[in-house]
Enzyme design. Structure first.
Site, mmCIF file in Angstrom:
data_model
loop_
_atom_site.group_PDB
_atom_site.id
_atom_site.type_symbol
_atom_site.label_atom_id
_atom_site.label_comp_id
_atom_site.label_asym_id
_atom_site.label_seq_id
_atom_site.Cartn_x
_atom_site.Cartn_y
_atom_site.Cartn_z
ATOM 1 N N HIS A 9 -44.793 79.172 40.433
ATOM 2 C CA HIS A 9 -44.124 78.222 41.314
ATOM 3 C C HIS A 9 -44.730 78.331 42.717
ATOM 4 O O HIS A 9 -45.534 79.224 43.005
ATOM 5 C CB HIS A 9 -42.641 78.558 41.462
ATOM 6 C CG HIS A 9 -41.867 78.680 40.200
ATOM 7 N ND1 HIS A 9 -40.998 77.712 39.769
ATOM 8 C CD2 HIS A 9 -41.778 79.686 39.288
ATOM 9 C CE1 HIS A 9 -40.407 78.095 38.648
ATOM 10 N NE2 HIS A 9 -40.871 79.296 38.331
ATOM 11 N N GLU A 41 -43.117 83.163 42.279
ATOM 12 C CA GLU A 41 -43.255 82.213 43.379
ATOM 13 C C GLU A 41 -44.432 82.620 44.262
ATOM 14 O O GLU A 41 -44.613 83.803 44.572
ATOM 15 C CB GLU A 41 -41.993 82.178 44.241
ATOM 16 C CG GLU A 41 -40.755 81.648 43.555
ATOM 17 C CD GLU A 41 -40.656 80.128 43.601
ATOM 18 O OE1 GLU A 41 -41.606 79.475 44.107
ATOM 19 O OE2 GLU A 41 -39.628 79.603 43.133
ATOM 20 N N ASP A 67 -44.943 71.725 41.353
ATOM 21 C CA ASP A 67 -45.591 72.966 41.770
ATOM 22 C C ASP A 67 -46.213 73.707 40.582
ATOM 23 O O ASP A 67 -45.772 73.532 39.451
ATOM 24 C CB ASP A 67 -44.591 73.862 42.519
ATOM 25 C CG ASP A 67 -43.331 74.176 41.724
ATOM 26 O OD1 ASP A 67 -42.793 73.248 41.092
ATOM 27 O OD2 ASP A 67 -42.889 75.335 41.754
#
Length: 205
Positions: free
Chosen positions: A51, A133, A182
């Site tokens: 992400h 992330e 993303d």
């Protein structure tokens, strides 16, 4: 093409060998998020999802990502936060622009990162995935040290969780097409896999 070369802080220039102990990454700063629960099968960890996040969008540094994942984001701190501060979300890891790593959820537990999602014939990807992330945005190139840390982390996860494989590393957009974009067009998958292969050929001592 990889993003700009960040000047690596001294404390990151020689990162100690990564160890996963009790489902925690030794080289990560631990920031416990309440936004997690038990997986249906704690041994079924078979997908890695990449992400990106920045709070506010396209602004980096600060503690706002920690605040969001820990349910303490102040809606008055920025207009954008008024629409997201009540979200109950998390990720297992965050790799910041300088290569530092934060862990919010131990790997054997289910982080709330994927939302409505499907990989191949399986829905509810949170059940069987690890979410990573990158501090970034879909409109901005990632830093070289982020790619290198991501490759290091993924290689270690592949070593420790046998149901994972390099073929089962996807973007959020791959499991939630039309809803998520993303890590975006600036994420260089070819460069990432080249680094990942290099990690496999040259494991850490």
């Amino acid at each position: 093409m990889a993003g700009k070369a960040y000047k690596i802080p001294h404390h990151l220039q020689r990162l100690k060998t990564m160890i996963i102990r009790g489902h925690y990454l030794s080289s990560a700063c631990q920031v416990a998020s309440p936004n997690c629960d038990d997986r249906p099968d704690s041994d079924d960890i078979s997908l890695l999802v990449i992400h990106c996040i920045s709070l506010p969008p396209e602004q980096f540094a600060g503690d706002y990502i920690d605040d969001l994942f820990c349910n303490r984001l102040d809606p008055s701190a920025h207009p954008y936060f008024q629409d997201i501060y009540q979200l109950k979300v998390s990720s297992h890891l965050l790799i910041r622009r300088d290569g530092s790593i934060r862990q919010y959820v131990p790997f054997h537990r289910r982080a709330w990162h994927a939302g409505v999602s499907k990989y191949q014939d399986r829905e509810r990807c949170n059940d069987f995935s690890i979410g990573i992330e990158l501090e970034g945005a879909i409109s901005v190139a990632y830093t070289d040290i982020q790619y290198r840390r991501l490759a290091d982390v993924c290689r270690k996860l592949l070593e420790d969780y046998p149901k994972l494989s390099s073929r089962r590393i996807v973007g959020h957009s791959d499991i939630a097409p039309g809803r998520k974009t993303d890590p975006g067009p600036y994420f260089d998958w070819h460069y990432f896999h080249k680094l990942l292969d290099s990690c496999a050929a040259n494991p850490s001592p």
